[in-house]
Design an enzyme around this catalytic site. Structure first.
Site, PDB file in Angstrom:
ATOM      1  N   GLU A 146      54.237  33.563  38.491  1.00  0.00           N
ATOM      2  CA  GLU A 146      53.344  32.830  37.546  1.00  0.00           C
ATOM      3  C   GLU A 146      53.922  32.243  36.545  1.00  0.00           C
ATOM      4  OE1 GLU A 146      48.890  34.600  39.380  1.00  0.00           O
ATOM      5  OE2 GLU A 146      49.714  35.128  37.258  1.00  0.00           O
ATOM      6  N   GLY A 228      48.277  44.722  53.971  1.00  0.00           N
ATOM      7  CA  GLY A 228      46.686  44.794  53.737  1.00  0.00           C
ATOM      8  C   GLY A 228      46.168  45.732  54.448  1.00  0.00           C
ATOM      9  N   ASP A 258      48.249  43.770  43.177  1.00  0.00           N
ATOM     10  CA  ASP A 258      48.210  43.876  41.665  1.00  0.00           C
ATOM     11  C   ASP A 258      48.156  45.440  41.200  1.00  0.00           C
ATOM     12  OD1 ASP A 258      48.908  41.229  41.392  1.00  0.00           O
ATOM     13  OD2 ASP A 258      47.008  40.612  41.181  1.00  0.00           O
ATOM     14  N   GLY A 293      35.996  41.577  42.001  1.00  0.00           N
ATOM     15  CA  GLY A 293      36.834  41.086  40.837  1.00  0.00           C
ATOM     16  C   GLY A 293      38.250  41.607  41.054  1.00  0.00           C
ATOM     17  N   SER A 297      38.078  45.448  39.434  1.00  0.00           N
ATOM     18  CA  SER A 297      38.137  46.167  40.428  1.00  0.00           C
ATOM     19  C   SER A 297      39.235  47.169  40.269  1.00  0.00           C
ATOM     20  CB  SER A 297      38.442  45.637  41.574  1.00  0.00           C
ATOM     21  OG  SER A 297      39.943  44.896  41.746  1.00  0.00           O
TER      22      SER A 297
END
Length: 313
Positions: A146, A228, A258, A293, A297
């Site tokens: 980013e 996942g 993250d 969130g 979270s």
């Protein structure tokens, strides 16, 4: 368990965003409008999320990045402060927006994200100097994409020169110079980013193993492909292993990667072996999807250890 010694220092260079979130039964098609169910705002950005995750796992976390001079700057930093993250290295760019992410989440807890980098895109020499000043005594440098690839590469090279572990989440995926792979002690793409990096579909443990092998051949020390709800595959030159996912009820998958990276860095810094560290990271990611969130979270160390005790295998 954390020892009585000083907690490890985890340095994070990366994005700081304000997340604008809509929740909907289904995503709209092209040109279509759907009526959503809920709207939320919370602090985000992959770098900031990883710093919060590391802080809640018990590390000393330091965040290097930038925000704008708009109304989103303060709320984008609040959860970092609340989680004990050192934000003194965060700069402010005048006349620029704080980074934002517009996120849609459907009933299957899948997400679609549009990101505007804003102040994140103004990180440069000042942030490099701040990273350099934090590397002595650091256990790991966490990177994402980013901020500019060139800045991240320079910081990775500096970290490697000082013997600091470099962990790269190659998201949002961009072309990487060959030299970057050789600076990565660990790279952690999800299946979508792995596919973009290696040019082949990555959908299961077999294709994840193939993708990991390709990344290793480019000079990466350890490749971890997250899948996942299927789990994660990790590989080194000595071989690879698959870590199944933890069974949880998913609500929102934003920030799961993250959470994984922040916990991984902490576990390794504490001296855990790679397999144990990946499993702790997977448990942390699993806990994060059970609530809404990104930073909100991120689970605490106690929550992660409780999940690990419930799933001992």
């Amino acid at each position: 368990m954390l020892s009585s010694q000083e907690p490890p220092l985890i340095v994070v260079l990366g994005g700081i965003n304000m997340d604008l979130v809509t929740m909907t039964d289904r995503f709209p098609g092209a040109g279509e409008t759907v009526v959503g169910n809920r709207f939320l705002t919370y602090g985000g950005g992959k770098g900031a999320n990883q710093a919060v995750a590391a802080g809640r796992m018990g590390a000393r976390a330091a965040m290097v990045g930038r925000v704008g001079d708009d109304v989103f700057a303060s709320p984008a930093l609040q959860t970092l402060v609340d989680s004990g993250v050192n934000i003194s290295p965060v700069g402010i760019t005048p006349d620029t927006s704080t980074g934002i992410a517009v996120i849609s989440i459907n009933v299957d807890a899948q997400n679609q994200i549009i990101q505007v980098l804003g102040a994140n895109n103004t990180c440069g020499d000042e942030e490099e100097a701040k990273v350099m000043g934090l590397l002595d005594g650091a256990a790991a440098l966490l990177l994402q994409l980013e901020v500019s690839v060139e800045l991240s590469l320079r910081c990775a090279q500096a970290a490697r020169a000082k013997g600091v572990r470099v962990v790269l989440d190659p998201s949002p995926v961009r072309p990487l110079p060959d030299a970057f792979y050789g600076c990565c002690d660990i790279i952690t793409p999800n299946e979508t980013d792995a596919q973009a990096l290696v040019g082949m579909p990555v959908t299961d443990r077999e294709t994840a193993a193939q993708a990991a092998g390709t990344l290793l051949s480019r000079g990466v020390g350890t490749a971890i492909v997250t899948l996942g709800p299927q789990g994660a595959y990790y590989a080194t030159a000595e071989g690879g292993e698959f870590v199944p996912a933890f069974a949880v009820e998913a609500v929102d998958s934003v920030g799961a990667g993250d959470a994984f990276n922040g916990a991984l860095a902490v576990a390794l810094a504490e001296g855990r072996d790679l397999g144990e560290s990946v499993r702790m990271a997977a448990a942390t990611g699993a806990m994060s999807v059970t609530r809404s969130g990104a930073q909100d979270s991120m689970p605490t160390r106690e929550e992660v250890e409780a999940l690990l005790r419930q799933s001992p295998c």
